[in-house]
Design a protein around this motif. Structure first.
Motif, short mmCIF file in Angstrom:
data_model
loop_
_atom_site.label_atom_id
_atom_site.label_comp_id
_atom_site.label_asym_id
_atom_site.label_seq_id
_atom_site.Cartn_x
_atom_site.Cartn_y
_atom_site.Cartn_z
N ASP A 86 17.50 17.52 9.55
CA ASP A 86 17.21 16.14 9.91
C ASP A 86 15.89 16.06 10.68
OD1 ASP A 86 17.34 13.72 11.84
OD2 ASP A 86 18.93 13.31 10.39
N HIS A 87 15.06 15.08 10.32
CA HIS A 87 13.73 14.99 10.91
C HIS A 87 13.74 14.78 12.42
CE1 HIS A 87 14.94 10.80 10.10
NE2 HIS A 87 14.12 10.46 11.07
N ARG A 88 14.84 14.30 12.95
CA ARG A 88 14.91 14.08 14.40
C ARG A 88 14.99 15.39 15.19
NH1 ARG A 88 18.87 9.17 12.90
NH2 ARG A 88 19.30 10.74 11.30
N TRP A 135 12.94 18.04 14.24
CA TRP A 135 11.74 18.80 13.93
C TRP A 135 10.93 19.15 15.16
CZ3 TRP A 135 9.40 15.91 9.08
CH2 TRP A 135 10.27 16.10 7.99
N VAL A 186 7.72 22.36 8.40
CA VAL A 186 7.40 20.93 8.47
C VAL A 186 5.97 20.69 8.02
CG1 VAL A 186 7.05 18.97 10.03
CG2 VAL A 186 9.13 20.36 10.21
N GLN A 217 4.94 18.42 4.79
CA GLN A 217 4.06 17.26 4.93
C GLN A 217 2.81 17.40 4.06
OE1 GLN A 217 3.66 17.13 9.22
NE2 GLN A 217 5.26 15.58 9.39
N HIS A 264 12.52 13.66 1.84
CA HIS A 264 13.36 14.17 2.92
C HIS A 264 14.73 13.50 2.90
CE1 HIS A 264 14.55 15.87 6.71
NE2 HIS A 264 14.74 14.66 7.21
N ARG A 280 18.18 9.48 7.05
CA ARG A 280 17.09 10.45 6.95
C ARG A 280 15.78 9.80 6.49
NH1 ARG A 280 18.59 16.01 6.51
NH2 ARG A 280 17.01 16.38 4.91
N TRP A 333 12.81 7.74 7.50
CA TRP A 333 12.22 7.36 8.79
C TRP A 333 11.27 6.17 8.72
CZ3 TRP A 333 10.81 12.51 7.06
CH2 TRP A 333 9.57 12.57 6.41
#
Length: 208
Positions: A51-53, A55, A65, A69, A122, A170, A172
């Protein structure tokens, strides 16, 4: 440094797709076959990101990451084409957006300091992303190819209620009240194009 990006999905007649192909197809292929991009894709397929939270609270993910990206930013060759750098005779507005004024034939996701393709990939994960035709948000398809690829696009972008809740969490991107979500717009355009016997062009770019 700030930037604005757009992800455009538009449907067109096969005659328009044929006109676009000499310019877009080489740029699409150059981005798809770039060795660094292929390596980043393989790395993400092997090891999906959490989960990006998490990272930026766990530095162990920094390299992965950064790779993800870089993978999901607009491809250099398509971006240069869409911005008139590699071919001053091609313009996204005139050649893709203006000819298709019907909103049913288009999905355009524009964001400041964010990339729609990154958020979508993602949100749905690498297995579903691998079902989408083309390369990292870019593809040019005839009407026959749209019909052929629709089942895979439906598998990638159709969710149970539980899956929808996870995918939404997920994603954002910030949306306005009237904005169509990046998990919804692509499938809508694909279905409409298949039903109407039209092709599709999708491009991710920086808005200059």
């Amino acid at each position: 440094m700030g930037f604005t990006s757009a992800w455009s999905i538009s449907s067109h007649s096969d005659s328009v797709v044929a006109e676009l192909a000499p310019r877009l197809a080489p740029a699409l292929e150059a981005d798809r076959t770039d060795p660094a991009a292929r390596s980043r894709w393989a790395a993400w397929q092997r090891a999906p990101l959490p989960d990006h939270r998490t990272w930026y609270t766990d530095r162990a993910y920094d390299e992965a990451v950064d790779s993800f990206q870089a993978l999901t930013r607009p491809g250099e060759h398509v971006d240069d084409l869409c911005n008139g750098i590699s071919d001053p005779g091609f313009h996204v507005m005139e050649d893709l957006w203006d000819p298709e004024p019907d909103a049913a034939d288009m999905f355009v996701s524009v964001h400041r300091k964010e990339y729609a393709v990154a958020a979508l990939f993602h949100a749905i994960g690498p297995a579903r992303a691998a079902l989408l035709p083309g390369w990292c948000g870019n593809v040019l398809l005839t009407a026959a190819e749209v019909r052929l690829t629709l089942p895979d696009v439906e598998r990638a972008l159709t969710f149970t209620p539980a899956e929808r809740a996870r995918v939404t969490g997920r994603d954002w991107l910030d949306y306005g009240a009237r904005d169509e979500h990046v998990t919804d717009g692509p499938l809508r355009v694909w279905r409409n194009a298949a039903a109407a016997g039209r092709g599709i062009c999708t491009v991710a770019l920086h808005v200059q």
